[in-house]
Design a protein around this motif. Structure first.
Motif, PDB file in Angstrom:
ATOM      1  N   VAL A 197       0.769  -1.278   0.039  1.00 60.90           N
ATOM      2  CA  VAL A 197       0.013  -0.074   0.199  1.00 60.90           C
ATOM      3  C   VAL A 197       0.983   1.365  -0.055  1.00 60.90           C
ATOM      4  O   VAL A 197       0.575   2.165  -1.109  1.00 60.90           O
ATOM      5  CB  VAL A 197      -1.020  -0.046   1.102  1.00 60.90           C
ATOM      6  CG1 VAL A 197      -1.788   1.390   1.333  1.00 60.90           C
ATOM      7  CG2 VAL A 197      -1.813  -1.269   1.126  1.00 60.90           C
ATOM      8  N   LEU A 198       1.719   1.510   1.007  1.00 58.03           N
ATOM      9  CA  LEU A 198       2.709   2.494   0.938  1.00 58.03           C
ATOM     10  C   LEU A 198       3.237   2.978  -0.333  1.00 58.03           C
ATOM     11  O   LEU A 198       2.986   4.311  -0.783  1.00 58.03           O
ATOM     12  CB  LEU A 198       3.808   2.502   2.176  1.00 58.03           C
ATOM     13  CG  LEU A 198       3.261   2.709   3.347  1.00 58.03           C
ATOM     14  CD1 LEU A 198       4.568   2.896   4.300  1.00 58.03           C
ATOM     15  CD2 LEU A 198       2.488   4.289   3.527  1.00 58.03           C
ATOM     16  N   PRO A 199       3.742   2.061  -1.056  1.00 57.37           N
ATOM     17  CA  PRO A 199       4.433   2.492  -2.350  1.00 57.37           C
ATOM     18  C   PRO A 199       3.326   3.222  -3.233  1.00 57.37           C
ATOM     19  O   PRO A 199       3.764   4.301  -4.066  1.00 57.37           O
ATOM     20  CB  PRO A 199       5.091   1.285  -3.032  1.00 57.37           C
ATOM     21  CG  PRO A 199       5.204   0.349  -2.055  1.00 57.37           C
ATOM     22  CD  PRO A 199       4.265   0.589  -0.719  1.00 57.37           C
ATOM     23  N   LEU A 200       2.162   2.490  -3.197  1.00 59.51           N
ATOM     24  CA  LEU A 200       1.040   3.087  -4.156  1.00 59.51           C
ATOM     25  C   LEU A 200       0.419   4.495  -3.972  1.00 59.51           C
ATOM     26  O   LEU A 200      -0.047   5.099  -4.667  1.00 59.51           O
ATOM     27  CB  LEU A 200      -0.144   1.875  -4.160  1.00 59.51           C
ATOM     28  CG  LEU A 200       0.221   0.732  -4.845  1.00 59.51           C
ATOM     29  CD1 LEU A 200      -1.107  -0.175  -4.846  1.00 59.51           C
ATOM     30  CD2 LEU A 200       0.371   1.127  -6.273  1.00 59.51           C
ATOM     31  N   ILE A 201       0.704   4.829  -2.600  1.00 59.60           N
ATOM     32  CA  ILE A 201       0.167   5.887  -2.208  1.00 59.60           C
ATOM     33  C   ILE A 201       1.106   7.146  -2.161  1.00 59.60           C
ATOM     34  O   ILE A 201       0.947   8.327  -1.360  1.00 59.60           O
ATOM     35  CB  ILE A 201      -0.678   5.956  -0.905  1.00 59.60           C
ATOM     36  CG1 ILE A 201       0.064   5.387   0.407  1.00 59.60           C
ATOM     37  CG2 ILE A 201      -1.909   5.224  -1.002  1.00 59.60           C
ATOM     38  CD1 ILE A 201      -0.340   6.020   1.630  1.00 59.60           C
ATOM     39  N   ARG A 202       2.148   6.867  -2.641  1.00 59.79           N
ATOM     40  CA  ARG A 202       3.358   7.923  -2.656  1.00 59.79           C
ATOM     41  C   ARG A 202       2.879   9.362  -3.076  1.00 59.79           C
ATOM     42  O   ARG A 202       3.371  10.178  -2.381  1.00 59.79           O
ATOM     43  CB  ARG A 202       4.427   7.430  -3.706  1.00 59.79           C
ATOM     44  CG  ARG A 202       5.698   6.856  -2.715  1.00 59.79           C
ATOM     45  CD  ARG A 202       6.787   7.128  -3.406  1.00 59.79           C
ATOM     46  NE  ARG A 202       6.901   7.212  -4.995  1.00 59.79           N
ATOM     47  CZ  ARG A 202       7.425   6.118  -5.822  1.00 59.79           C
ATOM     48  NH1 ARG A 202       7.693   5.179  -5.228  1.00 59.79           N
ATOM     49  NH2 ARG A 202       7.249   6.281  -6.957  1.00 59.79           N
TER      50      ARG A 202
END
Lengths: 285, 308, 419, 333
Positions: A197-202
């Motif tokens: 998730v984290l990389p996708l919401i950069r």
């Protein structure tokens, strides 16, 4: 001169482009003018500032006196370092904790979900400054006064509501299938959050970072109350002290103001690419 | 081989995810703020904090001296907000509309430049504009002089009738980047097909903006309006750094934020009155809450969000 | 990933946490102050002089900006994080701190004996029994002028009201200088450098001030309205756009040689000495008629008290005693010409402007600012109202009579002797 | 390979019950397809089997073990999603091996399995690419590969073909069918497309409103639908439903007749109607006729036929192939 329809149409387009540029350039000038005035005058002698505030420094009027005073007086490198530590640490915590909470709120159905979301969002509406006295008491009790930790905690609390609000909205847009695929592959909820998730919401994180960073970097109030000591002074507070200290020494004031612009500009430029991507991707719809 | 489990396990990860944010936010923001609101129900009588119910609010709204200051601040605050709505947001939309046109060059440059004031600290903004508008320093007068309009110059920050509007415009100057960015993003997210369809229907240029783009970005404008509202009714720093805590001239620029600050922490010989200050803070909170509720329940539901 | 970042935060917080701990065995005293202008003087002169005598006591001077000082100090005291020594504003602001047990009583401090009752009056309980701050300095109001400008216009130093306005007219006529450097943007300038500067000549200093406190005079009485009438006349002699002129603007206007007369407080002296490249003189506020007794505002401005909760009361007292000493007085007075020591022993001063100011103590009757003692205890605050009224009167948006009436009503609304 | 058994599964979201007591047994090696209109609960049921959703009550057994409360990764299943759900930051190879790495399986085993799956799905050339560099069909094959590599007891497919275009859909369908044969794996497959269900399934489970309407092989459902819902859902074009009164039949409320069981026969006309639209498909022809009270009726003729729009036609129904339904929609035998 013969004018056929095609060129008229084209010239209309050109005209529109020129008009657009004209308006944008005008506004850009308005936006940058005050900054420009401060910066050019910071390089001039005191008399020249007064006599011709609008002219750029010439060999006769050029002076670095202001910068000399500033660099001699306060420990600007230390102030800068403090500001950077506080800003980066608070940002990290706001982004990490905010994203974690947003993930919990958007991903899981549990009793009190809506209520928790509302509770966390109320903070957007009230300035944390209203709670100053209680915050200070708390910091004193825990021995955190005059530490950067105190500032970091306060800024984290201050930044969380908006961060959670924006990130929750954004996280709802992330494919459930992807997270489920991770679950079936045996990833823990923590890994799903951290790795998928984290990389996708950069982009959304960058948006939150910019909105969070500006008030933190520029804050005067909490550094003054919670950490006014020389070792923990932030650069904004440092510059403010100069304004107080050299009310009439405009060289020094202008120099310290010019110096204070640079770092936040750099930080902004770092995030701004992601910012546009982030807002476009629907972070704040 | 797993043993059969009858009940689903407690999902510990939910509290774990929520805990850090929840704890920090509660401890450092909510509890102190509740303390502040609680203070507003007490009064200092001979050095003792005594519960007085809503008496402080009665004083604030009933005692002519307090009420006069309060309404003055509220009216000023409302005007401050109106100026933002009338100037900041339209300019923001205009700039965004220009920036979002397809073939424009130097977009990044314009975008960054116009956003720069937003990232500056109030200290810098206040100082810069005070200097520029200062009749002594002469930047504004000499610029007006250059175009033959010297007679238009007035010491705007010092005149009761202009000071608040001047400050509001400075604030607009500083923050126009935010609506610009958000609207710009909203416009970028309008699918090209819709705009191409409009082109085919002969809707181009300005009428395309009014008839197609504007209706589609209305929800964003709604969000910006409410952010502006919350921001304006919390405004403090700019006015404080330009006009001081007494929000001169003659309280012409006093807003709820400066009124609250002065009352809460005291100023010069005036001693701080945390109880009355908290009462003002509580009222500010209520005003903002009402505004946000009106938006959420009255306006937002009517703004249609279109699925692209 | 998660683990490492948590660890990083933990490590970070312990590192920052330890930064706040004191590491030396020596006692370190922290001084709270609003005098950030004096930072270098404390660091370069005062602190080394003290530390040389008392090697076990270290001093740290931590000023905040004047406008925020009260808010910051009160918050810190309430939370218990304030420094060991606290710079005291005169009268009620400090009295309320004492009453709230934030300031320690200094009744038996030896150094106190070096001060007269008048000097102590700003930092003593209403019954006069318990002092709580050591008086450090007073400031004197008057006018600083540009000698070149006076020569240029061919005017002499004015002694009466009439001469004062004649001089202003002459300078205005000549047109090379703005006659008076004052702005109303910051408001306090108009009240402090205007109303309370010239006022004592009309309300006869202490006599009028005490009568006001006792309720024997009202702010609508002639002695209190007359100074406003004078201020109303100043408008014509101020620079263009004085409404938006700030305090630093006024200072610059004068020190860059564009204005002739600067209504001043003596604290300006050191700054002006650095920034002005012309010769300056000073004169006391002109009297209404020739031969009248002159009155000056010799305002007790700075004291130093001890935080009641300090961990090092002995060291703090040692330092306070030193502040009461002749050595400190002479050090401070010469480091900061324009801040005049309040101790009984006379101090030699080298600065000619400072000498001029202090010489008025001999020919004129000193008093303190009218609003500071007792009268600013309630809401509305008389001092703040006086700022507002003085600015309004200068701008002409309020008549002197209206101003007096408004102030009187405000005061009477909470102050019993005036009701 | 494992079996699956569901016992009285119920699921509520708040006050809304979306799964209302489902019992089902899936045998080893069987490919069972859940079909139903959107919102019927088929995806929720699949997610309950996977452990992504917690059932409100009931028991799930996979390969004889009760798995209620077990995390998805412990259940020995793998799942293919409609949106592929590939990890965008990992290469194809890493995407496929993540699950095994997570389970700490030996490296050479992982490699062997990935190679096996990629050969089977002809993904060998793409192993080092990232999902963004693949086409839609390739991505779905990677997703399937990821499922194979885990060698699960049970494969779960959640509308795996919906995001593919028509041609690819047929191809991938064939691939799944051959996969099923090669692996002889137990599969549960969810779709809303009855053609997909008919072509692939060993058995079809028709779901509606959270209950099972009927379970059976494709032909059982086609030939012996239990009720009007199943009859209407299975078969394309859809079965015609005619009020019994129009045909003067008194032993039913509604009668159903499939389009292919209607012929033109003026002599034995059951109904007459006006042609309103013709669909020429080449292999066969669909004629729609407006029959007044009986409604719009579809007739499917094999081969190519012409008909004038607005011309009147007479319809004859094959009585042996008619279905009768009672008031509640249940089939009357």
């Amino acid at each position: 001169m013969s004018v056929d329809i095609k060129t008229t149409a084209r010239s209309q387009v050109t005209f529109r482009a020129i008009a657009a540029h004209a308006i944008l350039i005008t506004y850009t000038l308005i936006a940058l003018f005050p900054v420009f005035v401060i910066v050019i005058n910071s390089f001039k002698s005191r008399k020249a500032i007064f006599r011709e505030p609008l002219s750029v420094p010439t060999p006769e009027t050029f002076s670095l006196k202001g910068y000399e005073t500033v660099l001699k007086q306060g420990d600007f490198v230390l102030y800068f370092q403090n500001s950077l530590v506080v800003t980066v640490a608070s940002l990290t915590m706001v982004l990490l904790f905010g994203a974690m909470a947003a993930f919990a709120l958007s991903e899981y159905r549990f009793r009190g979900n809506l209520l928790t979301g509302l509770y966390l969002a109320i903070g957007i509406m009230i300035p944390i400054r209203l709670g100053t006295v209680a915050i200070l008491e708390m910091m004193v009790a825990s021995g955190l006064v005059n530490t950067l930790t105190a500032l970091i905690l306060v800024y984290t609390a201050q930044g969380l509501p908006l961060a959670i609000f924006i990130l929750t909205e954004f996280m709802q847009g992330i494919s459930d299938d992807l997270k489920n695929a991770g679950r079936i592959d045996g990833l823990s909820e923590y890994t799903i959050f951290g790795v998928l998730v984290l990389p996708l919401i950069r982009p959304a994180l960058a948006t939150v970072a910019v909105f969070t960073m500006i008030p933190i970097w520029n804050d005067l109030w909490f550094p003054l109350i919670l950490a006014p000591a020389e070792e923990t002074k932030t650069i904004t507070l440092g510059a403010q002290v100069f304004i107080g200290q050299f009310v009439t020494d405009w060289n020094a004031v202008l120099a310290s103001l010019s110096l204070a612009i640079i770092p936040v500009l750099v930080l902004y430029l770092i995030f701004s690419r992601q910012l546009i991507k982030g807002i476009t991707a629907g972070a704040v719809k | 081989m797993q043993k059969p489990i009858s009940k689903p396990p407690i999902r510990w990860h939910i509290p774990v995810f929520l805990a850090p944010a929840f704890i920090i936010y509660t401890a450092i923001m909510v509890i102190p703020l509740l303390g502040t609101i609680q203070l507003s129900l007490f009064s200092d009588i001979d050095g003792e904090q005594v519960f007085v119910g809503l008496a402080n609010f009665k004083t604030l709204l009933g005692d002519p001296r307090w009420a006069q200051q309060f309404w003055n601040a509220l009216v000023n605050n409302t005007w401050f907000f109106i100026v933002h709505m009338l100037v900041q947001n339209p300019i923001g939309i205009l700039l965004a509309a220009l920036l979002s046109s397809n073939k424009l060059r130097m977009k990044a440059f314009y975008r960054t430049s116009i956003f720069i004031p937003t990232i500056l600290s109030f200290v810098i903004v206040g100082f810069a504009w005070k200097l520029i508008l200062s009749p002594i320093w002469g930047v504004a007068p000499s610029m007006l002089d250059a175009v033959g309009l010297k007679s238009l110059f007035a010491p705007w920050l010092g005149k009761e009738e202009y000071a608040l509007t001047t400050l509001a415009l400075i604030s607009v100057w500083q923050f126009v980047g935010i609506p610009m960015m958000l609207i710009y993003a909203a416009m970028l997210s309008i699918p090209d097909e819709i705009l191409e369809a409009a082109e085919c229907d002969g809707i181009t240029g300005i009428s395309q903006f009014w008839k197609v783009k504007l209706p589609l970005i209305l929800p964003s404008i709604g969000i910006i309006s409410i952010l502006t509202f919350v921001g304006n009714f919390n405004a403090f720093d700019l006015i404080y750094s330009v006009q001081g805590a007494l929000a001169g001239p003659n309280f012409a620029t006093d807003v709820l934020g400066t009124f609250m600050f002065r009352t809460f922490f005291g100023f010069q010989l005036q001693l701080g009155d945390p109880n009355m200050g908290s009462a003002i803070a509580s009222i500010m909170f209520v005003i903002i809450l009402i505004g946000v509720s009106i938006y959420l329940f009255g306006i937002q539901t009517r703004l249609r969000r279109y699925q692209f | 990933m998660k683990h490492t970042s948590f660890k990083a935060i933990l490590v970070a917080s312990t590192v920052f946490g330890s930064a706040g701990l004191s590491f030396a065995q020596d006692v370190t005293l922290t001084i709270e102050s609003w005098r950030n202008d004096d930072l270098s003087i404390w660091q370069d002169k005062i602190i080394p002089a003290f530390e040389a005598k008392h090697p076990n006591i270290k001093l740290k001077f931590t000023p905040s900006a004047p406008a925020e000082y009260n808010a910051v100090l009160n918050s810190k005291l309430e939370a218990g994080s304030a420094g060991d020594l606290i710079t005291c504003r005169p009268f009620d602001a400090s009295l309320s701190l004492y009453e709230a047990n934030y300031l320690a009583p200094l009744t038996d401090l030896e150094g106190m004996s070096n001060f007269s009752d008048v000097a102590k009056s700003a930092w003593i309980t209403d019954d006069g029994s318990t002092p709580f701050c050591v008086p450090m300095a007073s400031v004197i109001h008057g006018f600083i002028y540009n000698k070149e400008a006076f020569e240029d216009a061919g005017v002499e130093v004015p002694e009466t009201e009439e001469e004062f306005f004649a001089a202003l007219d002459a300078i205005k006529e000549k047109g090379n200088y703005i006659p008076l450097a004052m702005g109303t943007n910051d408001q306090w300038e108009a009240a402090t450098m205007g109303y309370n500067n010239i006022g004592p000549n009309y309300w006869k200093g202490e006599e009028g001030r005490n009568a006001l406190i006792k309720g024997e005079q009202k702010l609508t009485d002639e002695p209190w309205v007359a100074p406003f009438r004078q201020l109303a006349k100043w408008k014509d002699y101020l620079g263009d756009g004085f409404e938006a002129q700030t305090y630093p603007d006024s200072q610059n206007l004068f020190t860059l040689g564009r204005a002739a007369i600067y209504p001043a407080g003596s604290w300006e002296i050191s700054g002006f000495n650095t920034n002005a490249d012309f010769e300056m003189g000073a004169f006391n506020p002109p009297v209404p008629n020739e031969g009248d007794t002159c009155y000056i505002s010799d305002h007790t401005d700075i004291g130093l008290g001890m935080n009641a909760n300090t961990e090092h009361p002995e060291a703090a007292k040692t330092f306070l005693n030193w502040v009461g000493s002749e050595e400190f007085a002479s050090l401070y007075a010469n480091a900061l010409p324009g801040f005049f020591p309040l101790s009984k022993t006379a101090v030699e001063m080298e600065d000619p402007l400072a000498q001029e100011f202090i010489s008025w103590r001999e020919k004129c009757e000193p008093t303190i600012r009218s609003t500071y003692q007792i009268l600013s205890r309630g809401t509305p605050n008389l001092e703040n109202d006086t700022w507002n009224a003085s600015a309004a009167v200068i701008k002409g948006t309020e008549t002197p009579e209206e101003a007096g009436k408004r102030l009187q009503e405000g005061l009477a609304s909470w102050y019993e002797p005036q009701q | 390979m494992g079996s699956l058994s569901l016992k009285n599964i119920r699921k509520s979201f708040g006050n809304v019950e979306v799964i209302k007591g489902i019992d089902l047994d899936v045998k080893e090696g069987e490919l069972v397809i859940f079909v139903g209109p959107s919102g019927c609960g088929k995806s929720t049921l699949l997610r309950i089997i996977a452990g992504l959703e917690t059932e409100t009550s009931g028991t799930i057994e996979i390969d004889g073990n009760t798995v209620n409360g077990q995390s998805p990764s412990m259940r020995g299943i793998s799942m293919v999603f409609q949106t592929y759900a590939l990890y965008p930051h990992l290469t194809v190879r890493d995407n496929m091996s993540l699950g095994l790495k997570q389970a700490k399986r030996p490296k050479d085993l992982i490699k062997k399995r990935v190679d096996f799956a990629s050969a089977m799905l002809s993904l060998d050339d793409y192993l080092e690419r990232r999902p963004a560099e693949l086409s839609g069909g390739q991505r779905q094959r990677v997703a399937i590969g990821r499922a194979i590599v885990r060698q699960p007891k049970l494969f779960l497919f959640d509308e795996p073909l919906s995001n593919l275009d028509a041609a690819l859909r047929v191809n991938t369908r064939l691939e799944i069918a051959s996969l099923h044969r090669q692996l002889s794996a137990t599969m549960v497959y969810v779709t809303h497309d009855q053609t997909e269900a008919m072509t692939l399934a060993d058995r079809i489970v028709v779901l509606n409103n959270g209950v099972i309407e009927q379970v059976g092989t494709p032909m059982e459902l086609y030939n012996k639908p239990k009720n009007k819902f199943v009859a209407g859902f299975i078969g394309s074009p859809q079965m015609n439903f005619i009020p019994a009164s129009c045909l003067e039949m008194s032993d039913a409320e509604t009668v159903g007749i499939r389009p292919e069981n209607i012929t033109f026969d003026g002599a034995k006309a059951d109904l007459t109607g006006k042609v309103s639209h013709i669909e020429q498909l080449g292999g066969d022809t669909n004629i729609y006729a407006d029959c007044g009270e009986a409604g719009l009726i579809c007739i499917r003729l094999f081969g190519q036929h012409e008909a004038e729009v607005d011309s009147t036609i007479s319809l004859h129904f094959d009585r042996d192939k008619m279905f009768k339904f009672d008031k509640d929609g249940n089939t009357i035998n």
